[in-house]
Structure formats: C-alpha cells, structure tokens
Write an enzyme that holds these catalytic residues in place. Structure first.
Site, PDB file in Angstrom:
ATOM      1  N   SER A  16       0.819  -1.103  -0.023  1.00  0.00           N
ATOM      2  CA  SER A  16      -0.017   0.088   0.280  1.00  0.00           C
ATOM      3  C   SER A  16       0.695   1.230  -0.101  1.00  0.00           C
ATOM      4  O   SER A  16       1.758   1.298   0.808  1.00  0.00           O
ATOM      5  CB  SER A  16      -0.824  -0.114   1.221  1.00  0.00           C
ATOM      6  OG  SER A  16      -1.500   1.211   1.318  1.00  0.00           O
ATOM      7  N   HIS A  41      -1.093  -1.217  -4.461  1.00  0.00           N
ATOM      8  CA  HIS A  41      -2.467  -0.827  -3.862  1.00  0.00           C
ATOM      9  C   HIS A  41      -2.473   0.886  -3.635  1.00  0.00           C
ATOM     10  O   HIS A  41      -1.584   1.281  -2.858  1.00  0.00           O
ATOM     11  CB  HIS A  41      -2.710  -1.352  -2.380  1.00  0.00           C
ATOM     12  CG  HIS A  41      -3.996  -1.109  -1.744  1.00  0.00           C
ATOM     13  ND1 HIS A  41      -5.044  -1.851  -2.350  1.00  0.00           N
ATOM     14  CD2 HIS A  41      -4.396  -0.465  -0.858  1.00  0.00           C
ATOM     15  CE1 HIS A  41      -6.166  -1.478  -1.594  1.00  0.00           C
ATOM     16  NE2 HIS A  41      -5.702  -0.676  -0.707  1.00  0.00           N
ATOM     17  N   ASP A  43      -4.301   4.120  -2.312  1.00  0.00           N
ATOM     18  CA  ASP A  43      -5.532   4.382  -1.300  1.00  0.00           C
ATOM     19  C   ASP A  43      -6.060   5.810  -1.741  1.00  0.00           C
ATOM     20  O   ASP A  43      -5.200   6.745  -1.213  1.00  0.00           O
ATOM     21  CB  ASP A  43      -4.935   4.233  -0.061  1.00  0.00           C
ATOM     22  CG  ASP A  43      -5.022   2.868   0.497  1.00  0.00           C
ATOM     23  OD1 ASP A  43      -6.029   2.089   0.432  1.00  0.00           O
ATOM     24  OD2 ASP A  43      -3.897   2.580   0.998  1.00  0.00           O
ATOM     25  N   MET A  45      -8.135   9.004  -0.826  1.00  0.00           N
ATOM     26  CA  MET A  45      -9.075   9.418   0.173  1.00  0.00           C
ATOM     27  C   MET A  45      -9.498  10.805   0.186  1.00  0.00           C
ATOM     28  O   MET A  45      -8.476  11.655  -0.172  1.00  0.00           O
ATOM     29  CB  MET A  45      -8.531   9.212   1.646  1.00  0.00           C
ATOM     30  CG  MET A  45      -8.026   7.768   1.996  1.00  0.00           C
ATOM     31  SD  MET A  45      -7.180   7.757   3.489  1.00  0.00           S
ATOM     32  CE  MET A  45      -6.494   5.902   3.705  1.00  0.00           C
ATOM     33  N   HIS A  74      -8.223   1.875  -4.893  1.00  0.00           N
ATOM     34  CA  HIS A  74      -9.195   1.685  -3.438  1.00  0.00           C
ATOM     35  C   HIS A  74      -9.704   3.116  -3.295  1.00  0.00           C
ATOM     36  O   HIS A  74      -9.283   3.890  -2.775  1.00  0.00           O
ATOM     37  CB  HIS A  74      -8.283   1.248  -2.521  1.00  0.00           C
ATOM     38  CG  HIS A  74      -9.406   0.956  -1.144  1.00  0.00           C
ATOM     39  ND1 HIS A  74      -8.566   0.489  -0.012  1.00  0.00           N
ATOM     40  CD2 HIS A  74     -10.648   1.043  -1.179  1.00  0.00           C
ATOM     41  CE1 HIS A  74      -9.400   0.346   0.876  1.00  0.00           C
ATOM     42  NE2 HIS A  74     -10.876   0.707   0.300  1.00  0.00           N
ATOM     43  N   MET A  76     -11.878   5.343  -1.632  1.00  0.00           N
ATOM     44  CA  MET A  76     -12.575   5.841  -0.232  1.00  0.00           C
ATOM     45  C   MET A  76     -12.636   7.113  -0.362  1.00  0.00           C
ATOM     46  O   MET A  76     -12.517   8.096   0.241  1.00  0.00           O
ATOM     47  CB  MET A  76     -11.540   5.676   1.002  1.00  0.00           C
ATOM     48  CG  MET A  76     -11.368   4.326   1.177  1.00  0.00           C
ATOM     49  SD  MET A  76      -9.821   3.966   2.090  1.00  0.00           S
ATOM     50  CE  MET A  76      -8.419   4.136   0.969  1.00  0.00           C
ATOM     51  N   MET A 145     -12.544  -4.917   4.112  1.00  0.00           N
ATOM     52  CA  MET A 145     -11.369  -4.187   5.104  1.00  0.00           C
ATOM     53  C   MET A 145     -11.337  -5.328   6.246  1.00  0.00           C
ATOM     54  O   MET A 145     -12.192  -5.473   7.052  1.00  0.00           O
ATOM     55  CB  MET A 145     -12.313  -2.813   5.239  1.00  0.00           C
ATOM     56  CG  MET A 145     -12.281  -2.013   4.129  1.00  0.00           C
ATOM     57  SD  MET A 145     -10.829  -1.603   3.186  1.00  0.00           S
ATOM     58  CE  MET A 145      -9.743  -1.025   4.878  1.00  0.00           C
ATOM     59  N   GLY A 150      -9.130   4.551   6.557  1.00  0.00           N
ATOM     60  CA  GLY A 150      -8.744   5.961   6.790  1.00  0.00           C
ATOM     61  C   GLY A 150      -7.314   6.181   7.072  1.00  0.00           C
ATOM     62  O   GLY A 150      -6.541   7.215   6.443  1.00  0.00           O
ATOM     63  N   PHE A 151      -6.816   5.054   7.534  1.00  0.00           N
ATOM     64  CA  PHE A 151      -5.155   5.357   8.169  1.00  0.00           C
ATOM     65  C   PHE A 151      -4.406   3.803   7.871  1.00  0.00           C
ATOM     66  O   PHE A 151      -5.066   2.781   7.972  1.00  0.00           O
ATOM     67  CB  PHE A 151      -5.162   5.817   9.578  1.00  0.00           C
ATOM     68  CG  PHE A 151      -6.033   7.085   9.773  1.00  0.00           C
ATOM     69  CD1 PHE A 151      -5.398   8.290   9.656  1.00  0.00           C
ATOM     70  CD2 PHE A 151      -7.190   6.983  10.047  1.00  0.00           C
ATOM     71  CE1 PHE A 151      -6.320   9.468   9.723  1.00  0.00           C
ATOM     72  CE2 PHE A 151      -8.055   8.140  10.348  1.00  0.00           C
ATOM     73  CZ  PHE A 151      -7.262   9.545  10.090  1.00  0.00           C
ATOM     74  N   GLY A 152      -3.195   3.990   7.741  1.00  0.00           N
ATOM     75  CA  GLY A 152      -2.311   2.979   7.970  1.00  0.00           C
ATOM     76  C   GLY A 152      -1.982   2.422   9.309  1.00  0.00           C
ATOM     77  O   GLY A 152      -2.399   3.437  10.149  1.00  0.00           O
ATOM     78  N   GLY A 153      -1.494   1.276   9.397  1.00  0.00           N
ATOM     79  CA  GLY A 153      -1.006   1.246  10.852  1.00  0.00           C
ATOM     80  C   GLY A 153      -1.929   0.737  11.891  1.00  0.00           C
ATOM     81  O   GLY A 153      -1.559   0.769  13.049  1.00  0.00           O
ATOM     82  N   ASP A 184      -7.293  -5.832   3.440  1.00  0.00           N
ATOM     83  CA  ASP A 184      -6.745  -4.492   3.390  1.00  0.00           C
ATOM     84  C   ASP A 184      -6.937  -4.176   5.072  1.00  0.00           C
ATOM     85  O   ASP A 184      -7.877  -3.791   5.378  1.00  0.00           O
ATOM     86  CB  ASP A 184      -7.455  -3.810   2.621  1.00  0.00           C
ATOM     87  CG  ASP A 184      -6.529  -2.334   2.513  1.00  0.00           C
ATOM     88  OD1 ASP A 184      -5.644  -2.166   3.201  1.00  0.00           O
ATOM     89  OD2 ASP A 184      -7.332  -1.385   1.825  1.00  0.00           O
ATOM     90  N   GLY A 185      -5.511  -4.109   5.536  1.00  0.00           N
ATOM     91  CA  GLY A 185      -5.662  -3.393   6.997  1.00  0.00           C
ATOM     92  C   GLY A 185      -4.885  -4.402   7.882  1.00  0.00           C
ATOM     93  O   GLY A 185      -5.455  -5.419   8.368  1.00  0.00           O
ATOM     94  N   GLY A 206       0.572  -2.240   3.944  1.00  0.00           N
ATOM     95  CA  GLY A 206       1.343  -0.998   4.026  1.00  0.00           C
ATOM     96  C   GLY A 206       2.296  -0.839   5.140  1.00  0.00           C
ATOM     97  O   GLY A 206       3.458  -1.252   4.842  1.00  0.00           O
ATOM     98  N   SER A 207       2.072  -0.739   6.385  1.00  0.00           N
ATOM     99  CA  SER A 207       3.160  -0.646   7.398  1.00  0.00           C
ATOM    100  C   SER A 207       3.936  -1.959   7.407  1.00  0.00           C
ATOM    101  O   SER A 207       5.134  -1.981   7.982  1.00  0.00           O
ATOM    102  CB  SER A 207       2.771  -0.376   8.780  1.00  0.00           C
ATOM    103  OG  SER A 207       1.378  -1.091   9.203  1.00  0.00           O
TER     104      SER A 207
END
Ligand code: DX5
Ligand code: ZN
Length: 233
Positions: A16, A41, A43, A45, A74, A76, A145, A150-153, A184-185, A206-207
């Site tokens: 991501s 990927h 994202d 937003m 993706h 959002m 999801m 909305g946020f990584g990590g 994802d997530g 991502g992270s």
C-alpha cells in the site's frame, strides 16, 4: 458447472503506497516491483468518506510510466462515479468502490468495466456480507477491510477471518469462483498465513511492508503465503 477444484487464484502481494515515503514515491514503487510484488495498492481518500486525504489521479498518472505492476485504486471517496474515468485514464488497472457509498452498485461496476478496468467491491469490517452477495457475479474481486478505513498502521480486526471464509464458500457455491478476495488493513508476515488459509489471495500491506526492510518484508509475506496456502491460493 464450473469445476471449483481447479479454480485456484495465485497469491498476489499488494504493497500500500500509503505507507511509502511520499518524497520518494517512484523509488519505493520500483523497490516493491523489484522485490516481486505484483500489485500496487493506491489508497484514494477524500476527507469525506474517510477522515483523511491522500492523493488523486495525478499521482497515479505520474507513477504509471515507472511500473508494470497492477495498479489497484481503492477509492475511499464520496460519489466515486464522478472520478472513475479520471482514475482509469490515469492508468488504473483495478478500481474498487465501497458498497457503503454506492447507491447504484451495479451501475458503478459497469462504469468501471466500461473503462477497461477490473471492478472491485469493498466492505468495511461491520458491513454485512449480503451487500457483496448481491453484486458478486458482476465484479472481479471483493476487498474485505480488516480495519476501519482511513489510516495505515491500525490493528487487524480478527473477524475478517470468518468473513473471508464465509465469503469464499458463498462465492464457490454460487458460481462465482472467478471472484478474488482481497484483504486490507493490519496484515503483516505474521498473520498472512491465516488470512490466506481463510481464502484470501490478494494481500494488501502498508506498514507491514514499508516499516523496516521492504525487500525482507515482502519475502516474508510471500513465504508465509506459500507455506500456508489453502486450496484457493
Ligand atoms: C486503510 C487503507 C489501507 C492501508 C493499510 O484505509 O485502505 O490500504 O494503507 O495499511 P496497513 O497495512 O498499515 O494497515
Ligand atoms: Zn486500501
């Protein structure tokens, strides 16, 4: 009738971009590609559908000439129909939309496909799977999801595993074996095995990829996926 025993989807790794170094996006994308990731990927937003703002089609277009990876956008965002043509023209290969945002989901999926892209449906962690069942035959992949977007990590929400198993079983039982499942997530090397065993074959991270050594993280995710592939991987 489709022979479900031979319908296997390869595991695809999708870093991501949200967790990349935004001052060096091209370099990070190339590192992902050279490390064997098949999918990028992206994202998107808008600060309305989710409480964060990232980037739009200009960034997708800027990166497109530098990579042969599948570009997986993706969305959002509110009113995705208004922006789907721009993302397709920017070089998206796959475009996914949240069912929570689409009033006329089949129409939106048709719009994505009319621009030559694969069409995906996204469900937030608390959105009933029935929303996906209604349009599964008309999409190419379903993104579940495993965090609130909305946020990584963020931390992986474990109910994803049961949801993925239910979805995979439903797809197989209803002639939708072609539909791939993406997660994802909060996915990292240490939980990839159970995610793949639950029937997921597209792993967004991502992270889990950009924190620490990117190449080692991708290799670890690949290894975990291959050692624990379900019959669907
Ligand atoms: C969250 C995004 C994710 C995010 C995942 O809204 O859709 O793609 O980048 O990041 P990690 O893997 O760090 O949870
Ligand atoms: Zn995402």
């Amino acid at each position: 009738m489709t022979d479900t025993t031979t319908m296997k989807h390869p595991v695809l790794i999708a870093p991501s971009l949200l967790s990349a170094d935004f001052a060096n996006l091209r370099d990070d994308v190339l590192r992902c590609q050279n490390a064997g990731a098949e999918v990028l990927h992206l994202d998107v937003m808008d600060g309305h559908f989710v409480p964060n703002i990232t980037f739009g089609p200009m960034v997708v277009a800027a990166l497109r000439p530098h990579s042969t990876m599948i570009f997986d956008c993706h969305l959002m965002i509110e009113n995705p129909d208004a922006y789907i043509p721009a993302f397709a023209n920017a070089g998206a290969d796959w475009i996914s939309v949240h069912v929570e945002e689409c009033k006329h989901l089949h129409r939106t999926l048709g719009l994505i496909r009319s621009h030559g892209c694969k069409a995906g449906i996204v469900l937030n962690p608390s959105t009933p799977l029935e929303y996906a069942f209604a349009a599964a035959a008309d999409c190419d992949f379903i993104l579940l999801m495993s965090v609130n977007p909305g946020f990584g990590g963020q931390s992986f929400i474990p109910s994803l595993l049961q949801r993925a198993r239910l979805l995979r079983d439903w797809l197989d039982a209803h002639g939708c074996t072609h539909v791939q499942i993406e997660v994802d997530g909060g996915v990292k090397a240490d939980n990839t095995a159970e995610v793949v065993a639950a029937g997921v074959n597209i792993i967004v991270s991502g992270s889990g990829i950009f924190s620490g050594n990117l190449e080692a993280n991708i290799a670890a995710i690949r290894s975990a996926a291959e050692q624990h592939q379900s019959t669907w991987a």
